[in-house]
Design a protein around this motif. Structure first.
Motif, PDB file in Angstrom:
ATOM      1  N   UNK A  91      30.738  48.800  33.899  1.00  0.00           N
ATOM      2  CA  UNK A  91      31.181  48.289  33.626  1.00  0.00           C
ATOM      3  C   UNK A  91      32.934  47.791  33.885  1.00  0.00           C
ATOM      4  N   UNK A  92      33.293  46.487  33.719  1.00  0.00           N
ATOM      5  CA  UNK A  92      34.755  46.701  33.794  1.00  0.00           C
ATOM      6  C   UNK A  92      35.653  46.636  33.301  1.00  0.00           C
ATOM      7  N   UNK A  93      36.512  47.943  32.792  1.00  0.00           N
ATOM      8  CA  UNK A  93      37.033  48.140  31.423  1.00  0.00           C
ATOM      9  C   UNK A  93      38.704  47.552  32.770  1.00  0.00           C
ATOM     10  N   UNK A 128      28.712  44.551  33.706  1.00  0.00           N
ATOM     11  CA  UNK A 128      28.587  44.195  35.079  1.00  0.00           C
ATOM     12  C   UNK A 128      26.953  45.020  35.445  1.00  0.00           C
ATOM     13  N   UNK A 129      26.862  44.651  36.684  1.00  0.00           N
ATOM     14  CA  UNK A 129      25.458  45.556  37.472  1.00  0.00           C
ATOM     15  C   UNK A 129      25.755  46.870  37.878  1.00  0.00           C
ATOM     16  N   UNK A 130      25.235  47.275  38.076  1.00  0.00           N
ATOM     17  CA  UNK A 130      25.350  48.200  39.059  1.00  0.00           C
ATOM     18  C   UNK A 130      26.144  48.323  40.566  1.00  0.00           C
ATOM     19  N   UNK A 161      29.420  38.180  35.571  1.00  0.00           N
ATOM     20  CA  UNK A 161      29.736  38.518  37.453  1.00  0.00           C
ATOM     21  C   UNK A 161      30.709  39.084  37.785  1.00  0.00           C
ATOM     22  N   UNK A 162      30.538  40.381  38.018  1.00  0.00           N
ATOM     23  CA  UNK A 162      31.717  41.282  38.280  1.00  0.00           C
ATOM     24  C   UNK A 162      32.999  40.063  39.390  1.00  0.00           C
ATOM     25  N   UNK A 171      38.130  37.812  39.026  1.00  0.00           N
ATOM     26  CA  UNK A 171      39.147  36.910  38.793  1.00  0.00           C
ATOM     27  C   UNK A 171      39.929  36.342  37.351  1.00  0.00           C
ATOM     28  N   UNK A 172      39.691  36.440  36.791  1.00  0.00           N
ATOM     29  CA  UNK A 172      39.829  36.559  35.314  1.00  0.00           C
ATOM     30  C   UNK A 172      40.757  37.223  34.687  1.00  0.00           C
ATOM     31  N   UNK A 173      40.265  38.446  35.038  1.00  0.00           N
ATOM     32  CA  UNK A 173      41.817  39.716  34.914  1.00  0.00           C
ATOM     33  C   UNK A 173      42.644  39.285  35.644  1.00  0.00           C
ATOM     34  N   UNK A 174      42.930  39.204  36.970  1.00  0.00           N
ATOM     35  CA  UNK A 174      43.328  38.594  37.752  1.00  0.00           C
ATOM     36  C   UNK A 174      44.349  37.381  37.545  1.00  0.00           C
TER      37      UNK A 174
END
Length: 185
Positions: free
Chosen positions: A48-50, A82-84, A131-132, A137-140
């Protein structure tokens, strides 16, 4: 045989079964959800991207959610499933969780508990994950937006799990992204 919680709409039962499949004890997970509770989903075959809730919710608007996205209200974070990955993300305000577990409500149903996590995009049962690179990119883009605001504008609420947001953190996040991609502007 353990039952799927009856309060879960039929359209979300596939997502519920899919997510329960990641639990060490699928039956215990389904029982917890049937009782109106939460279940710990281990981050073994998932990552997970937190990010802070402010950044995550704004980033989600830029994405077509094709995978599960959880809002951990009590922590003030959003987790994009997200995928591992072994990707190292060296950006302030972002953590890639590859160990431990996330406390999750059943997909398609809220848990009646103060500050309980909620699904912003529940699992659909097909197994799709975010997709990580698109998430980052969206977080950036959101950090870049906040970096352009005047210092007296105010910052998003602090995120204790990821670190306090600040204009300095936003500028550092954007700069880290540029270094990682080789961009200069």
């Amino acid at each position: 045989m353990h039952v799927v919680p009856s309060a879960v709409p039929p359209a979300n039962q596939a997502g519920l079964r899919w997510l329960a499949g990641f639990h060490r004890d699928r039956a215990a997970c389904l029982d917890s959800w049937a009782a109106g509770g939460l279940a710990e989903i281990p981050l073994v075959h998932l990552a997970a991207v937190q990010v802070s809730a402010t950044i995550g919710i704004r980033a989600l608007r830029r994405l077509e959610p094709i995978g599960p996205v959880l809002h951990s209200v009590g922590r003030g974070t959003v987790e994009f499933f997200v995928a591992p990955t072994t990707m190292v993300v060296d950006r302030p305000g972002v953590r890639v969780l590859t160990q431990g577990s996330l406390l999750c409500p059943p997909p398609g149903r809220a848990v009646e508990r103060r500050r309980a996590p909620v699904w912003l995009a529940p699992p659909d049962g097909v197994g799709r994950l975010m997709d990580i690179r698109r998430v980052l990119d969206a977080v950036a883009a959101q950090y870049a937006f906040f970096a352009t605001l005047p210092p007296d504008y105010g910052a998003p609420a602090p995120c204790t799990a990821v670190g306090t947001w600040s204009t300095t953190a936003a500028v550092a996040f954007v700069a880290a992204g540029r270094r990682a991609t080789g961009r200069t502007s």
